[in-house]
Write a protein that holds these residues in place. Sequence first.
Motif, PDB file in Angstrom:
ATOM      1  N   SER A   1       0.917  -1.114   0.078  1.00  0.00           N
ATOM      2  CA  SER A   1      -0.221   0.021   0.052  1.00  0.00           C
ATOM      3  C   SER A   1       0.931   1.221   0.121  1.00  0.00           C
ATOM      4  CB  SER A   1      -0.962   0.018   1.002  1.00  0.00           C
ATOM      5  OG  SER A   1      -1.575  -1.224   1.052  1.00  0.00           O
ATOM      6  N   GLN A   2       2.086   1.034  -0.190  1.00  0.00           N
ATOM      7  CA  GLN A   2       3.180   2.250  -0.184  1.00  0.00           C
ATOM      8  C   GLN A   2       3.382   3.001   0.733  1.00  0.00           C
ATOM      9  OE1 GLN A   2       5.265   2.880  -3.232  1.00  0.00           O
ATOM     10  NE2 GLN A   2       4.359   0.629  -3.273  1.00  0.00           N
ATOM     11  N   LYS A   3       3.161   2.552   1.971  1.00  0.00           N
ATOM     12  CA  LYS A   3       3.752   3.395   3.258  1.00  0.00           C
ATOM     13  C   LYS A   3       5.073   3.631   3.061  1.00  0.00           C
ATOM     14  CE  LYS A   3       0.057   3.859   6.385  1.00  0.00           C
ATOM     15  NZ  LYS A   3      -0.435   2.629   6.894  1.00  0.00           N
ATOM     16  N   TYR A   4       5.551   2.472   2.409  1.00  0.00           N
ATOM     17  CA  TYR A   4       7.037   2.621   2.145  1.00  0.00           C
ATOM     18  C   TYR A   4       7.127   2.886   0.779  1.00  0.00           C
ATOM     19  CZ  TYR A   4       7.803   0.258   6.620  1.00  0.00           C
ATOM     20  OH  TYR A   4       7.764  -0.274   7.873  1.00  0.00           O
ATOM     21  N   ALA A   5       7.862   3.869   0.056  1.00  0.00           N
ATOM     22  CA  ALA A   5       7.929   4.216  -0.990  1.00  0.00           C
ATOM     23  C   ALA A   5       8.668   3.185  -2.088  1.00  0.00           C
ATOM     24  CB  ALA A   5       8.501   5.831  -1.200  1.00  0.00           C
ATOM     25  N   THR A   6       9.121   2.384  -1.628  1.00  0.00           N
ATOM     26  CA  THR A   6      10.044   1.661  -2.595  1.00  0.00           C
ATOM     27  C   THR A   6       9.313   0.853  -3.656  1.00  0.00           C
ATOM     28  OG1 THR A   6      11.401   0.829  -0.596  1.00  0.00           O
ATOM     29  CG2 THR A   6      11.742  -0.329  -2.512  1.00  0.00           C
ATOM     30  N   ASP A   7       9.808   1.171  -4.872  1.00  0.00           N
ATOM     31  CA  ASP A   7       9.130   0.284  -6.063  1.00  0.00           C
ATOM     32  C   ASP A   7      10.596  -0.234  -6.921  1.00  0.00           C
ATOM     33  OD1 ASP A   7      10.504   2.262  -7.620  1.00  0.00           O
ATOM     34  OD2 ASP A   7       8.798   3.484  -8.046  1.00  0.00           O
ATOM     35  N   ALA A   8       9.881  -1.215  -7.938  1.00  0.00           N
ATOM     36  CA  ALA A   8      11.042  -1.953  -8.624  1.00  0.00           C
ATOM     37  C   ALA A   8      12.103  -1.091  -9.112  1.00  0.00           C
ATOM     38  CB  ALA A   8      10.373  -2.385  -9.761  1.00  0.00           C
ATOM     39  N   TYR A   9      12.110   0.125  -9.408  1.00  0.00           N
ATOM     40  CA  TYR A   9      13.006   0.981  -9.967  1.00  0.00           C
ATOM     41  C   TYR A   9      13.874   1.434  -8.840  1.00  0.00           C
ATOM     42  CZ  TYR A   9      15.744   4.882 -11.689  1.00  0.00           C
ATOM     43  OH  TYR A   9      16.829   5.887 -12.075  1.00  0.00           O
ATOM     44  N   SER A  10      13.198   2.068  -7.681  1.00  0.00           N
ATOM     45  CA  SER A  10      13.950   2.603  -6.548  1.00  0.00           C
ATOM     46  C   SER A  10      14.674   1.218  -5.725  1.00  0.00           C
ATOM     47  CB  SER A  10      13.171   3.540  -5.607  1.00  0.00           C
ATOM     48  OG  SER A  10      12.317   2.721  -4.932  1.00  0.00           O
ATOM     49  N   ALA A  11      14.198   0.175  -5.661  1.00  0.00           N
ATOM     50  CA  ALA A  11      14.714  -0.978  -5.008  1.00  0.00           C
ATOM     51  C   ALA A  11      16.049  -1.362  -5.891  1.00  0.00           C
ATOM     52  CB  ALA A  11      13.817  -2.104  -4.998  1.00  0.00           C
ATOM     53  N   ALA A  12      15.739  -1.277  -7.304  1.00  0.00           N
ATOM     54  CA  ALA A  12      17.059  -1.663  -8.158  1.00  0.00           C
ATOM     55  C   ALA A  12      18.370  -0.841  -8.074  1.00  0.00           C
ATOM     56  CB  ALA A  12      16.314  -1.711  -9.544  1.00  0.00           C
ATOM     57  N   VAL A  13      17.812   0.516  -8.073  1.00  0.00           N
ATOM     58  CA  VAL A  13      18.781   1.705  -7.846  1.00  0.00           C
ATOM     59  C   VAL A  13      19.534   1.364  -6.456  1.00  0.00           C
ATOM     60  CG1 VAL A  13      19.303   4.038  -7.243  1.00  0.00           C
ATOM     61  CG2 VAL A  13      17.759   3.404  -9.098  1.00  0.00           C
TER      62      VAL A  13
ATOM     63  N   GLY B   1       9.497   8.792   3.599  1.00  0.00           N
ATOM     64  CA  GLY B   1       9.616   8.683   2.421  1.00  0.00           C
ATOM     65  C   GLY B   1       8.298   9.187   1.763  1.00  0.00           C
ATOM     66  N   ASN B   2       7.171   8.374   1.764  1.00  0.00           N
ATOM     67  CA  ASN B   2       6.045   8.769   1.226  1.00  0.00           C
ATOM     68  C   ASN B   2       5.357   9.982   1.708  1.00  0.00           C
ATOM     69  OD1 ASN B   2       4.559   7.788   3.501  1.00  0.00           O
ATOM     70  ND2 ASN B   2       3.037   7.011   2.595  1.00  0.00           N
ATOM     71  N   ILE B   3       5.624  10.333   2.952  1.00  0.00           N
ATOM     72  CA  ILE B   3       5.033  11.611   3.509  1.00  0.00           C
ATOM     73  C   ILE B   3       5.814  12.679   2.895  1.00  0.00           C
ATOM     74  CG2 ILE B   3       4.927  12.887   5.629  1.00  0.00           C
ATOM     75  CD1 ILE B   3       4.632  10.503   7.026  1.00  0.00           C
ATOM     76  N   ALA B   4       7.104  12.713   2.985  1.00  0.00           N
ATOM     77  CA  ALA B   4       7.830  13.675   2.028  1.00  0.00           C
ATOM     78  C   ALA B   4       7.404  14.060   0.653  1.00  0.00           C
ATOM     79  CB  ALA B   4       9.324  13.581   2.279  1.00  0.00           C
ATOM     80  N   MET B   5       7.066  12.852  -0.063  1.00  0.00           N
ATOM     81  CA  MET B   5       6.754  12.939  -1.360  1.00  0.00           C
ATOM     82  C   MET B   5       5.446  13.848  -1.879  1.00  0.00           C
ATOM     83  SD  MET B   5       9.072  11.803  -2.887  1.00  0.00           S
ATOM     84  CE  MET B   5      10.058  12.237  -1.510  1.00  0.00           C
ATOM     85  N   SER B   6       4.628  14.167  -0.657  1.00  0.00           N
ATOM     86  CA  SER B   6       3.480  14.909  -0.930  1.00  0.00           C
ATOM     87  C   SER B   6       3.972  16.378  -1.497  1.00  0.00           C
ATOM     88  CB  SER B   6       2.708  14.741   0.235  1.00  0.00           C
ATOM     89  OG  SER B   6       3.185  15.260   1.436  1.00  0.00           O
ATOM     90  N   GLN B   7       4.982  16.667  -0.883  1.00  0.00           N
ATOM     91  CA  GLN B   7       5.621  18.150  -1.148  1.00  0.00           C
ATOM     92  C   GLN B   7       6.830  18.032  -2.273  1.00  0.00           C
ATOM     93  OE1 GLN B   7       4.828  20.893   0.079  1.00  0.00           O
ATOM     94  NE2 GLN B   7       3.669  20.105   1.899  1.00  0.00           N
ATOM     95  N   VAL B   8       7.715  17.120  -2.447  1.00  0.00           N
ATOM     96  CA  VAL B   8       8.331  16.940  -3.449  1.00  0.00           C
ATOM     97  C   VAL B   8       8.587  15.598  -4.044  1.00  0.00           C
ATOM     98  CG1 VAL B   8      10.966  17.139  -4.103  1.00  0.00           C
ATOM     99  CG2 VAL B   8      10.197  18.603  -2.266  1.00  0.00           C
ATOM    100  N   SER B   9       8.311  15.379  -5.257  1.00  0.00           N
ATOM    101  CA  SER B   9       7.889  14.034  -5.721  1.00  0.00           C
ATOM    102  C   SER B   9       9.050  13.355  -6.401  1.00  0.00           C
ATOM    103  CB  SER B   9       6.474  14.278  -6.528  1.00  0.00           C
ATOM    104  OG  SER B   9       5.574  14.670  -5.999  1.00  0.00           O
ATOM    105  N   VAL B  10       9.923  12.722  -5.940  1.00  0.00           N
ATOM    106  CA  VAL B  10      11.101  12.040  -6.637  1.00  0.00           C
ATOM    107  C   VAL B  10      10.934  10.590  -6.553  1.00  0.00           C
ATOM    108  CG1 VAL B  10      12.315  14.172  -6.523  1.00  0.00           C
ATOM    109  CG2 VAL B  10      12.789  12.334  -5.088  1.00  0.00           C
ATOM    110  N   SER B  11      11.750   9.823  -7.414  1.00  0.00           N
ATOM    111  CA  SER B  11      11.949   8.329  -7.067  1.00  0.00           C
ATOM    112  C   SER B  11      12.653   8.154  -5.728  1.00  0.00           C
ATOM    113  CB  SER B  11      12.677   7.879  -8.303  1.00  0.00           C
ATOM    114  OG  SER B  11      12.715   6.507  -8.073  1.00  0.00           O
ATOM    115  N   THR B  12      11.700   7.219  -4.899  1.00  0.00           N
ATOM    116  CA  THR B  12      12.324   7.021  -3.431  1.00  0.00           C
ATOM    117  C   THR B  12      12.564   5.660  -2.967  1.00  0.00           C
ATOM    118  OG1 THR B  12      11.280   9.180  -3.023  1.00  0.00           O
ATOM    119  CG2 THR B  12      11.619   7.583  -1.162  1.00  0.00           C
ATOM    120  N   VAL B  13      13.546   5.453  -2.306  1.00  0.00           N
ATOM    121  CA  VAL B  13      13.523   4.197  -1.777  1.00  0.00           C
ATOM    122  C   VAL B  13      13.503   4.174  -0.208  1.00  0.00           C
ATOM    123  CG1 VAL B  13      16.090   3.881  -1.750  1.00  0.00           C
ATOM    124  CG2 VAL B  13      14.780   1.947  -1.800  1.00  0.00           C
ATOM    125  N   ASP B  14      12.705   3.413   0.492  1.00  0.00           N
ATOM    126  CA  ASP B  14      12.718   3.355   1.911  1.00  0.00           C
ATOM    127  C   ASP B  14      13.797   2.198   2.294  1.00  0.00           C
ATOM    128  OD1 ASP B  14      11.211   5.149   3.700  1.00  0.00           O
ATOM    129  OD2 ASP B  14       9.719   4.601   2.260  1.00  0.00           O
TER     130      ASP B  14
END
Length: 432
Positions: free
Chosen positions: A347-359, A387-400
């Motif tokens: 449910s994206q409480k952690y902002a990690t996705d396939a791309y940010s995890a790979a990075v 991570g996902n809280i800060a993304m409401s202000q500045v939206s960038v690729s994020t890994v938790d």
Amino acid sequence: MNHMRKEDRDMKKIDLHKLFTFIDESPTCFHAVANLEKMLDKQGFVRLHEKDTWKLEKGRKYYVNRNGSSLMAFTLPSTKSLGFRMVAAHSDSPCFKLKESPEIAADPYYLKLNVEKYGGMILSTWLDRPLSVAGRIVVKDGDGLRSCLVNLERDTAIIPNLAIHMNRDMNKGVEYNPQTDMQPIVGAVSGKGSLMKQIAKATGVKEKDILGSDLFLYNRDKCRLVGVDDAFIAGPRLDDLECAYAGMAALADCAPENYVNLCVVFDNEEVGSGTKQGAASTFLKDVLERICCGLTISREEYLCMIADSFLISADNAHALHPNHPGKADETNRPMLNGGIVIKYHGSQKYATDAYSAAVMKDLCNRADVPYQTYANRSDIPGGSTLGNIAMSQVSVSTVDIGLPQLAMHSALETAGAKDPEYLIKALRTFFQ
Ligand code: ZN
């Protein structure tokens, strides 16, 4: 038994000593920020104030705080900047906050303190251990007001348990009422008024000049190594001062190339991040925009930079508990000393996705440090983070991510002795 290699031991000692000193000397978020600022001052960072106009120069290093409890430091490349490389952590930890007029004369003998919970703490861990008081006060100073740090640095308070003879069911689990069960004693009623006198004395101000205070109880324990081969760290506030320290130390070590390097340590993560200095505030966005203003970068160029930016949100993670293995997910079971934990949440409480995890995995491989993964059990909700809280202000690729630990939000937490070095190494690679 796996004996630690001599190189590992030597490397561990050097960095852990500094980390331990930082945590020991940072009983509150205000002290954590002040100590990180001291570290940055030594490394040639220039202090900025939000109320001033910023004239920034390429190739230089700066920091700015908000409320004295959140801190942002950044280093500028000497070339054109393509984007931002960012690390976020938090400065606050769960503890007790003193209310206004904190002294309670409890009949017939005791003087107690009226305290309330700050964050989701494990209440029982605060029982039967010497506690002290620290935080900041705001004092009248001529025509203005001045903020001062305060730390009594002595065993000032204690919250005694009830004797087992008075509750024979105690070992079956106790429900604690924070208003009635968790008030610390500080002395006899005859000493009423002495707490604020001591606060005034410790800061060298007149008691009548103290107009405001944010004061907290803290555990007097110091960080130390534990285990037959010193494999573990036991200490207060490991969540998240381990990551706050690692982020700032890595930033200070690296000269940026083509990207602005930035490390932010937010306050108030433990109470939802919704303050002017929390991760949900405009602090990060304001500073990124002002970096661009200071370097005369256009709005269009700024948005291009944001699209080429990355955030590592670093907040400690739950390691598998040896006495409660059933609480861990079936396939994502981090271990102490197993390296950096990459955190996932459907449910994206952690902002990690396939791309940010790979990075992040690529980064760990390049830094030659181990990583592991964490997910909540599907039937346990788990916590949230920056991570996902800060993304409401500045939206960038994020890994938790985070360092593995046990007893999160206890007054004394346990972590791995090798892991902090892994994080510093990985973040150095990121910033380079
Ligand atoms: Zn945390």
